[in-house]
Design a protein around this motif. Structure first.
Motif, PDB file in Angstrom:
ATOM      1  N   ALA A 101       0.786   2.417  -7.524  1.00  0.00           N
ATOM      2  CA  ALA A 101      -0.457   2.767  -6.831  1.00  0.00           C
ATOM      3  C   ALA A 101      -0.761   2.235  -5.735  1.00  0.00           C
ATOM      4  CB  ALA A 101      -1.561   3.147  -7.741  1.00  0.00           C
ATOM      5  N   VAL A 102      -0.856   0.752  -6.085  1.00  0.00           N
ATOM      6  CA  VAL A 102      -1.630  -0.175  -5.134  1.00  0.00           C
ATOM      7  C   VAL A 102      -0.246  -0.516  -4.204  1.00  0.00           C
ATOM      8  CG1 VAL A 102      -2.263  -2.488  -4.840  1.00  0.00           C
ATOM      9  CG2 VAL A 102      -3.169  -1.272  -6.505  1.00  0.00           C
ATOM     10  N   ALA A 103       0.879  -0.758  -4.484  1.00  0.00           N
ATOM     11  CA  ALA A 103       1.918  -0.956  -3.689  1.00  0.00           C
ATOM     12  C   ALA A 103       2.113   0.083  -2.512  1.00  0.00           C
ATOM     13  CB  ALA A 103       3.201  -1.066  -4.334  1.00  0.00           C
ATOM     14  N   ARG A 104       1.888   1.392  -3.055  1.00  0.00           N
ATOM     15  CA  ARG A 104       1.856   2.411  -2.236  1.00  0.00           C
ATOM     16  C   ARG A 104       0.881   2.396  -0.874  1.00  0.00           C
ATOM     17  NH1 ARG A 104       5.178   6.406  -2.676  1.00  0.00           N
ATOM     18  NH2 ARG A 104       5.474   6.550  -4.981  1.00  0.00           N
ATOM     19  N   GLN A 105      -0.405   1.889  -1.261  1.00  0.00           N
ATOM     20  CA  GLN A 105      -1.306   1.580  -0.265  1.00  0.00           C
ATOM     21  C   GLN A 105      -0.838   0.785   0.805  1.00  0.00           C
ATOM     22  OE1 GLN A 105      -4.190   2.929   0.348  1.00  0.00           O
ATOM     23  NE2 GLN A 105      -4.883   1.287   1.887  1.00  0.00           N
ATOM     24  N   GLN A 106       0.131  -0.396   0.792  1.00  0.00           N
ATOM     25  CA  GLN A 106       0.481  -1.213   1.475  1.00  0.00           C
ATOM     26  C   GLN A 106       1.740  -0.433   2.215  1.00  0.00           C
ATOM     27  OE1 GLN A 106      -1.827  -3.220   1.209  1.00  0.00           O
ATOM     28  NE2 GLN A 106      -2.031  -2.763  -0.801  1.00  0.00           N
ATOM     29  N   LEU A 107       2.465   0.211   1.512  1.00  0.00           N
ATOM     30  CA  LEU A 107       3.619   0.881   2.041  1.00  0.00           C
ATOM     31  C   LEU A 107       2.876   2.047   3.309  1.00  0.00           C
ATOM     32  CD1 LEU A 107       5.764   1.943  -1.010  1.00  0.00           C
ATOM     33  CD2 LEU A 107       6.373   0.482   0.847  1.00  0.00           C
ATOM     34  N   ASP A 108       1.809   2.567   2.917  1.00  0.00           N
ATOM     35  CA  ASP A 108       1.264   3.623   3.876  1.00  0.00           C
ATOM     36  C   ASP A 108       0.580   2.772   4.778  1.00  0.00           C
ATOM     37  OD1 ASP A 108       2.204   5.529   1.978  1.00  0.00           O
ATOM     38  OD2 ASP A 108       0.442   6.129   1.095  1.00  0.00           O
ATOM     39  N   THR A 109       0.352   1.463   4.864  1.00  0.00           N
ATOM     40  CA  THR A 109      -0.526   0.760   5.572  1.00  0.00           C
ATOM     41  C   THR A 109       0.232   0.144   6.881  1.00  0.00           C
ATOM     42  OG1 THR A 109      -2.413   0.481   4.248  1.00  0.00           O
ATOM     43  CG2 THR A 109      -2.266  -1.183   6.014  1.00  0.00           C
ATOM     44  N   PHE A 110       1.258  -0.312   6.536  1.00  0.00           N
ATOM     45  CA  PHE A 110       2.137  -1.251   7.230  1.00  0.00           C
ATOM     46  C   PHE A 110       3.388  -0.338   7.742  1.00  0.00           C
ATOM     47  CE2 PHE A 110      -0.122  -4.276   4.909  1.00  0.00           C
ATOM     48  CZ  PHE A 110      -0.348  -5.158   5.602  1.00  0.00           C
ATOM     49  N   THR A 111       3.140   0.716   8.575  1.00  0.00           N
ATOM     50  CA  THR A 111       4.021   1.743   8.726  1.00  0.00           C
ATOM     51  C   THR A 111       4.693   1.472   9.863  1.00  0.00           C
ATOM     52  OG1 THR A 111       2.132   2.858   9.924  1.00  0.00           O
ATOM     53  CG2 THR A 111       2.731   3.623   7.749  1.00  0.00           C
TER      54      THR A 111
ATOM     55  N   HIS B 258      10.791  -6.826  -5.365  1.00  0.00           N
ATOM     56  CA  HIS B 258      10.494  -5.863  -6.512  1.00  0.00           C
ATOM     57  C   HIS B 258      10.037  -4.651  -6.152  1.00  0.00           C
ATOM     58  CE1 HIS B 258      10.845  -9.201  -9.474  1.00  0.00           C
ATOM     59  NE2 HIS B 258      10.133  -9.753  -8.792  1.00  0.00           N
ATOM     60  N   TYR B 259       9.629  -4.563  -4.917  1.00  0.00           N
ATOM     61  CA  TYR B 259       9.234  -3.121  -4.345  1.00  0.00           C
ATOM     62  C   TYR B 259      10.558  -2.044  -4.757  1.00  0.00           C
ATOM     63  CZ  TYR B 259       4.753  -3.673  -2.610  1.00  0.00           C
ATOM     64  OH  TYR B 259       3.173  -3.980  -2.425  1.00  0.00           O
ATOM     65  N   PRO B 260      11.725  -2.637  -4.205  1.00  0.00           N
ATOM     66  CA  PRO B 260      12.642  -1.353  -4.209  1.00  0.00           C
ATOM     67  C   PRO B 260      13.089  -1.188  -6.060  1.00  0.00           C
ATOM     68  CG  PRO B 260      13.450  -3.315  -2.832  1.00  0.00           C
ATOM     69  CD  PRO B 260      12.037  -3.691  -3.577  1.00  0.00           C
ATOM     70  N   MET B 261      12.839  -2.216  -6.911  1.00  0.00           N
ATOM     71  CA  MET B 261      13.146  -1.770  -8.150  1.00  0.00           C
ATOM     72  C   MET B 261      11.827  -0.917  -8.703  1.00  0.00           C
ATOM     73  SD  MET B 261      14.051  -5.337 -10.003  1.00  0.00           S
ATOM     74  CE  MET B 261      13.949  -6.738  -9.022  1.00  0.00           C
ATOM     75  N   LEU B 262      10.526  -1.347  -8.343  1.00  0.00           N
ATOM     76  CA  LEU B 262       9.396  -0.668  -8.793  1.00  0.00           C
ATOM     77  C   LEU B 262       9.494   0.799  -8.508  1.00  0.00           C
ATOM     78  CD1 LEU B 262       6.744  -1.301 -10.406  1.00  0.00           C
ATOM     79  CD2 LEU B 262       5.682  -1.628  -7.859  1.00  0.00           C
ATOM     80  N   PHE B 263       9.858   1.091  -7.105  1.00  0.00           N
ATOM     81  CA  PHE B 263      10.250   2.537  -6.717  1.00  0.00           C
ATOM     82  C   PHE B 263      11.753   3.061  -6.826  1.00  0.00           C
ATOM     83  CE2 PHE B 263       6.376   0.980  -4.472  1.00  0.00           C
ATOM     84  CZ  PHE B 263       5.416   2.030  -4.871  1.00  0.00           C
ATOM     85  N   ALA B 264      12.469   2.339  -7.604  1.00  0.00           N
ATOM     86  CA  ALA B 264      13.907   2.603  -7.930  1.00  0.00           C
ATOM     87  C   ALA B 264      14.188   4.317  -7.845  1.00  0.00           C
ATOM     88  CB  ALA B 264      14.357   1.939  -9.055  1.00  0.00           C
ATOM     89  N   ARG B 265      13.084   4.887  -8.664  1.00  0.00           N
ATOM     90  CA  ARG B 265      13.456   6.440  -8.818  1.00  0.00           C
ATOM     91  C   ARG B 265      12.402   7.475  -7.723  1.00  0.00           C
ATOM     92  NH1 ARG B 265      14.371   4.944 -14.302  1.00  0.00           N
ATOM     93  NH2 ARG B 265      12.149   4.630 -14.588  1.00  0.00           N
ATOM     94  N   ASP B 266      12.035   6.722  -6.581  1.00  0.00           N
ATOM     95  CA  ASP B 266      11.332   7.308  -6.086  1.00  0.00           C
ATOM     96  C   ASP B 266      12.313   7.905  -4.856  1.00  0.00           C
ATOM     97  OD1 ASP B 266       8.191   6.925  -4.933  1.00  0.00           O
ATOM     98  OD2 ASP B 266       9.317   7.572  -3.260  1.00  0.00           O
TER      99      ASP B 266
ATOM    100  N   ARG C 176      12.970   0.493   0.936  1.00  0.00           N
ATOM    101  CA  ARG C 176      13.957  -0.621   1.098  1.00  0.00           C
ATOM    102  C   ARG C 176      13.775  -1.192   2.742  1.00  0.00           C
ATOM    103  NH1 ARG C 176      18.369   1.537  -1.868  1.00  0.00           N
ATOM    104  NH2 ARG C 176      18.200   0.294  -3.896  1.00  0.00           N
ATOM    105  N   ALA C 177      13.529  -0.304   3.655  1.00  0.00           N
ATOM    106  CA  ALA C 177      13.464  -0.714   4.972  1.00  0.00           C
ATOM    107  C   ALA C 177      11.922  -1.514   4.938  1.00  0.00           C
ATOM    108  CB  ALA C 177      13.104   0.360   5.934  1.00  0.00           C
ATOM    109  N   PHE C 178      10.958  -1.161   4.444  1.00  0.00           N
ATOM    110  CA  PHE C 178       9.760  -2.017   4.308  1.00  0.00           C
ATOM    111  C   PHE C 178      10.159  -3.425   3.764  1.00  0.00           C
ATOM    112  CE2 PHE C 178       6.401  -3.543   1.644  1.00  0.00           C
ATOM    113  CZ  PHE C 178       5.332  -3.395   2.633  1.00  0.00           C
ATOM    114  N   SER C 179      10.838  -3.362   2.835  1.00  0.00           N
ATOM    115  CA  SER C 179      11.205  -4.496   1.904  1.00  0.00           C
ATOM    116  C   SER C 179      11.911  -5.606   2.993  1.00  0.00           C
ATOM    117  CB  SER C 179      11.769  -4.408   0.724  1.00  0.00           C
ATOM    118  OG  SER C 179      10.945  -3.813  -0.103  1.00  0.00           O
TER     119      SER C 179
END
Ligand code: SF4
Lengths: 250, 222, 473
Positions: free
Chosen positions: A66-76, A95-103, A110-113
């Motif tokens: 939930a918190v990671a998504r806040q960053q994904l949505d902020t640094f667009t 770790h984001y790609p692992m955390l969201f592996a099923r997203d 991945r592009a964000f990472s």
């Protein structure tokens, strides 16, 4: 470790990290100044918060997401994201790609990472900074966070920046790759082991004879300086950004 | 009981594997080193000596002379050999040409059950052939058999091994491939790199804890 | 071992307070660390080799039932008798029966962690059998009535003086000596006697090759060869994950195992056993038995993430590199497998509720993952098990045991604050009300045992960028 660096950009994002924000904001400001001095526009989105690592490491991946998504949505926008912490950078890059592996959004994540860079590697490889030392002679030592070393592989970059400063003598730790015992909630869930680790780390630091220990990670710094203060060890701890800024902006 | 245990175990394993989600990489092995014959001898020798093996590189037609000289010099008393093998027969032949001051020759009499006492308490040295050597690991390959039983290289305090220089392979993988091991594994195959050792007490290396205290290798060059 | 009174925290305090113990570990671990580094000096090559090791083990697990059937078939063809045990109790009884069938009373034993897992010695001794550990380290701790503190160097917690005293007290007629050579000689003399007269030998298995039905053993001392060659019967025990598909898988795994375990290019002996003594052969056991143990492993296999635990080849290098293990030693973990591998394996085998405490004992520094020869992502699996501890819908035995409202709420609140910028700002302000130091409650009480309280900055970076004129959209 696959590493690719972009050409020098006009604009970068700055992700301050929660610890810098609350405890070491002057380190964050110094990092921003270092970037700006190289002629890059720095954008600090106000909606940023934490990379999510505390929850992730403690066994609460949903909350971390939930918190990671806040960053994904902020640094667009497509700017590189510079992070003054090897640990937070490692979280966002590895770790984001692992955390969201099923997203469904995995490719966007991945592009964000791929846009994540630790501060010192960015200064060295992308901005190719040349530092001019204006400070008095001083001996320092370097503490690398485990994630700066093992997830980001930036220890040499950080030390090379320090080595650019002609009046600064860098004496390396004997066990540079050993953990200082911070480990986030580890320090409070296993206080005895953590204390033994930080005690050994401080002995190693003292062994160098340096008057100051530098690091690129505020978690380690808080741990090490907190224990040095408590043990009345007269050695200062400082974030590398602040040190570099002070030495070169005199 | 074990039958039903078997069924119960497989009943768990099969669906676990069938559920899949394996993503198996197939990386290549690091490239095999390309060494000349003499480099292989040198590499093997260096590595084996580093773990305290004693290595003598000798001419193939002179090795038994070298063995005799060594045996006299060290004062070996008994030497267990395996007649019927090239090495065993060569030893026998050499001893027959004059054995003054040399250890008494022994052969492995019957099965271990009846030979234990002699083997454990009255044998100085065992000499065996080898199937080859591995340069990269610094190890000898032994395939013990009826003529040279397994314990010949283990119980006597000193083990002497004879190796043809042209049977040194670069790597363990190469040895297995070239000799088609997968089609004919013997009762027991061994790699031996040195004398028995341990570092279980304070990381202090000590030799000869259970097996041989010394390993002496003759590498025979053409 | 594994009893109800196990308290990890208490063990930790005791271990950390024992300066001799800490010195013994510190010395041994840094030796092993350096030796591994020397033998894997070429980083690129080591990385390639680790990738091969990882692939070999993953491939084996992906076909585990097929490979085990093949192994069984090959072994039987070769004359090795195969037994299956779902639990350690079954495995113990199988071995007891083999002994009884041969009227065997004296067993010599090579090093086997699976037999430790089974508590085989205790079981057999209770049934009137003599069991002799013959690996020097195992022999030492057997004399001392202890358990291994390390999976490769079991007596590493003891120093020379302690061993000198032990030998003098426990080996009849042994003089007191602190010379390592002489201590070894004492063990040699005592144990050779045992080898000669044992009626059964037991060993572990480092890997079993399905293709040929071959059991592989790695060792330096020669006691393993003794146990598998001198007595008339040899029993090998293995965890069911220890199988590899092909003979060609053996060399890379061997290289990784010896390099990681003890920093050796190869051990003194690599012992490959394919059949019992054949007609005409003069030595070697007339019967070879292979006992294949499950004990929870098959359950681990079903989870695509957690099954990576089963790739482990028990090299022990994750222990040597672990900043926690090197400080508290192996006994503190309270179960057979200590250190990083123990942290991920024990809870899955014994249940989280019993062993969950050890999972919190990791700073997630990644040192183990960096060196693991088969590339098990140990920190990732620790995170997963931490999650399982709170997750009532988890799959590991004992999952959700740690679920408690206050802690869950703290994380929910943390997530909330970090998702909504306004809340975050407010929280910082509230934090500021306490002055520049956080209040010393809850976790901070632990933090301040050896550290000062962190000081909150007067102005956060969020605020500073505004006043300092940084673009702050
Ligand atoms: S987890 Fe990896 S490093 Fe640890 S014992 Fe197993 S194989 Fe070795």
């Amino acid at each position: 470790m696959d590493k690719r660096y972009p050409d020098k950009p006009d604009t970068v994002y700055f992700f301050g990290t929660c610890l810098v924000d609350a405890v070491y904001p002057e380190a964050g400001m110094a990092a921003i100044r270092l970037l700006q001095r190289e002629g890059v526009r720095v954008v600090f989105p106000q909606n940023q918060s934490c990379c999510g690592q505390p929850a992730y490491n403690s066994g609460f991946p949903d909350e971390a997401r939930a918190v990671a998504r806040q960053q994904l949505d902020t640094f667009t926008r497509d700017y590189p994201i510079v992070v003054p912490s090897g640990s937070c950078a490692g979280m966002m890059k590895r770790h984001y790609p692992m955390l969201f592996a099923r997203d469904r959004d995995l490719s966007r994540i991945r592009a964000f990472s791929n846009r994540i860079f630790e501060l010192t590697e960015f200064l060295v490889h992308v901005l190719k900074v040349k530092l001019e030392d204006r400070g008095d002679p001083i001996q320092v030592t370097w503490h690398s966070s485990c994630h700066a070393a093992r997830e980001m592989g930036v220890t040499e970059d950080s030390k090379n920046l320090v080595r650019q400063l002609k009046n600064v003598t860098l004496t390396e730790l004997e066990k540079e790759r050993e953990c200082c015992g911070f480990g986030g909630t580890f320090a409070v869930k296993q206080p005895a082991i953590s204390a033994a680790m930080v005690t050994d780390k401080i002995a190693d630091i003292r062994g160098t004879g340096a008057g100051r220990v530098l690091s690129g990670d505020c978690g380690c710094l808080m741990n090490i300086t907190g224990a040095m203060e408590r043990g009345k060890v007269g050695i200062q701890g400082q974030h590398i950004a602040q040190f570099l800024w002070e030495r070169t902006n005199g | 009981m074990s039958n039903t245990a078997r069924e119960r175990i497989f009943a768990k394993l099969r669906p676990a594997v069938a559920a899949g989600q394996f993503d198996i990489p197939s990386p290549e092995l690091p490239p095999r080193p390309e060494w000349t014959p003499s480099e292989k001898v040198q590499k093997l020798k260096t590595l084996m000596e580093a773990v305290r093996s004693e290595v003598h590189v000798v001419k193939a037609d002179a090795w038994t002379d070298a063995l005799k000289a060594l045996a006299r010099q060290r004062g070996f008393k008994t030497l267990l050999h395996g007649p019927g093998t090239q090495v065993g027969d060569a030893v026998k032949q050499a001893w027959s040409e004059g054995s003054g001051g040399l250890p008494a020759l022994r052969t492995y009499e019957g099965a271990i059950e009846n030979y234990k006492d002699t083997l454990f308490h009255d044998t100085d040295v065992g000499i065996t052939s080898t199937l080859g050597g591995i340069a990269e690991s610094g190890a000898l390959i032994l395939w013990p058999d009826a003529e040279e039983p397994r314990l010949m290289s283990l119980i006597p305090p000193i083990h002497i091994a004879v190796l043809d220089a042209d049977k040194i392979y670069a790597t363990f993988s190469e040895a297995m491939e070239r000799m088609s091991w997968s089609e004919k594994m013997p009762t027991n195959a061994l790699l031996i790199s040195g004398p028995s050792k341990t570092a279980d007490i304070e990381m202090t290396l000590a030799f000869g804890v259970h097996g041989p205290k010394e390993l002496i290798v003759f590498i025979l060059e053409p | 071992m594994g009893d109800q009174t196990f308290s990890f925290e208490k063990n930790v305090e005791t271990a950390l307070g024992d300066t001799q113990l800490r010195a013994n570990f510190e010395y041994a671990m840094s030796t092993l660390y350096q030796k591994r580094k020397a033998v894997f000096a070429d980083e690129a090559e080591t990385e390639r080799l680790r990738e091969v090791g990882n692939a070999v083990r993953q491939r084996a697990l992906s076909k585990l039932p097929e490979l085990l059937e093949k192994l069984e078939k090959k072994c039987i063809e070769n004359g090795i008798q195969v037994h299956w045990a779902e639990t350690t109790d079954e495995a113990n009884r199988i071995i007891l029966k083999i002994m009884d069938d041969h009227r065997a009373t004296r067993m010599v034993k090579g090093k086997s962690m699976v037999s430790e897992e089974m508590h085989l010695n205790k079981f057999l001794e209770e049934h009137g059998k003599e069991v002799m550990e013959t690996d020097l380290g195992e022999y030492i701790i057997q004399l001392a009535g202890e358990t291994p503190s390390h999976i490769i160097v079991p007596a590493v917690h003891k120093n020379k003086d302690q061993i000198a005293k032990l030998f003098h007290e426990k080996i009849p007629g042994a003089p007191y000596t602190e010379k390592v050579e002489e201590l070894n000689a004492l063990a040699r003399k005592t144990l050779r006697e045992k080898f000669q007269h044992a009626d059964i030998g037991l060993s572990g298995v480092n890997m079993a090759v399905a293709e040929t039905g071959t059991l592989c053993l790695v060792e330096n001392e020669g006691n393993g060869r003794m146990c598998t060659t001198v007595p008339p019967v040899h029993v090998a025990v293995m965890g069911l994950e220890k199988v590899v598909e092909k003979l060609s898988d053996v060399p890379p795994v061997l290289r990784l195992l010896t390099g990681s375990a003890t920093g050796q290019i190869i051990t003194t002996y690599f012992n490959m056993i394919t059949t019992p003594r054949k007609p005409g052969e003069k030595d070697g056991p007339e019967e070879v038995h292979l006992v294949i143990l499950d004990n929870g492993r098959s359950a681990i296999l079903k989870d695509p993430e957690l099954r990576q635990t089963l790739q482990c080849i028990r090299c022990g290098t994750c222990l040597n590199h672990c900043p926690v293990y090197t400080r508290i030693g192996g006994h503190a973990y309270g179960f057979v497998y200590p250190g990083p591998i123990g942290k991920i394996l024990t809870p899955q085998m014994e249940g989280l509720e019993k062993t969950g405490g050890i999972i919190s004992a990791s700073s997630l520094c990644n040192a183990c993952e960096e060196v693991c020869p088969v590339k098990i992502p140990i920190p990732e699996l620790i995170r997963r098990l931490r999650n399982e501890s709170y997750d009532s819908k988890g799959s590991v035995p004992g999952h959700g045991y740690k679920w408690n409202l206050p802690e869950v709420l703290v994380w929910k609140a943390w997530a909330l604050v970090n998702r909504y910028p306004r809340l975050n700002e407010l929280a910082m302000k509230v934090g500021g009300l306490f002055g520049d130091r956080f209040p010393k409650i809850g976790p901070l009480k632990q933090w301040t045992r050896v550290r000062t309280t962190p000081r909150l900055a007067r102005h956060s970076l969020h605020e500073l960028v505004k006043t300092e004129g940084v673009d702050h959209e």
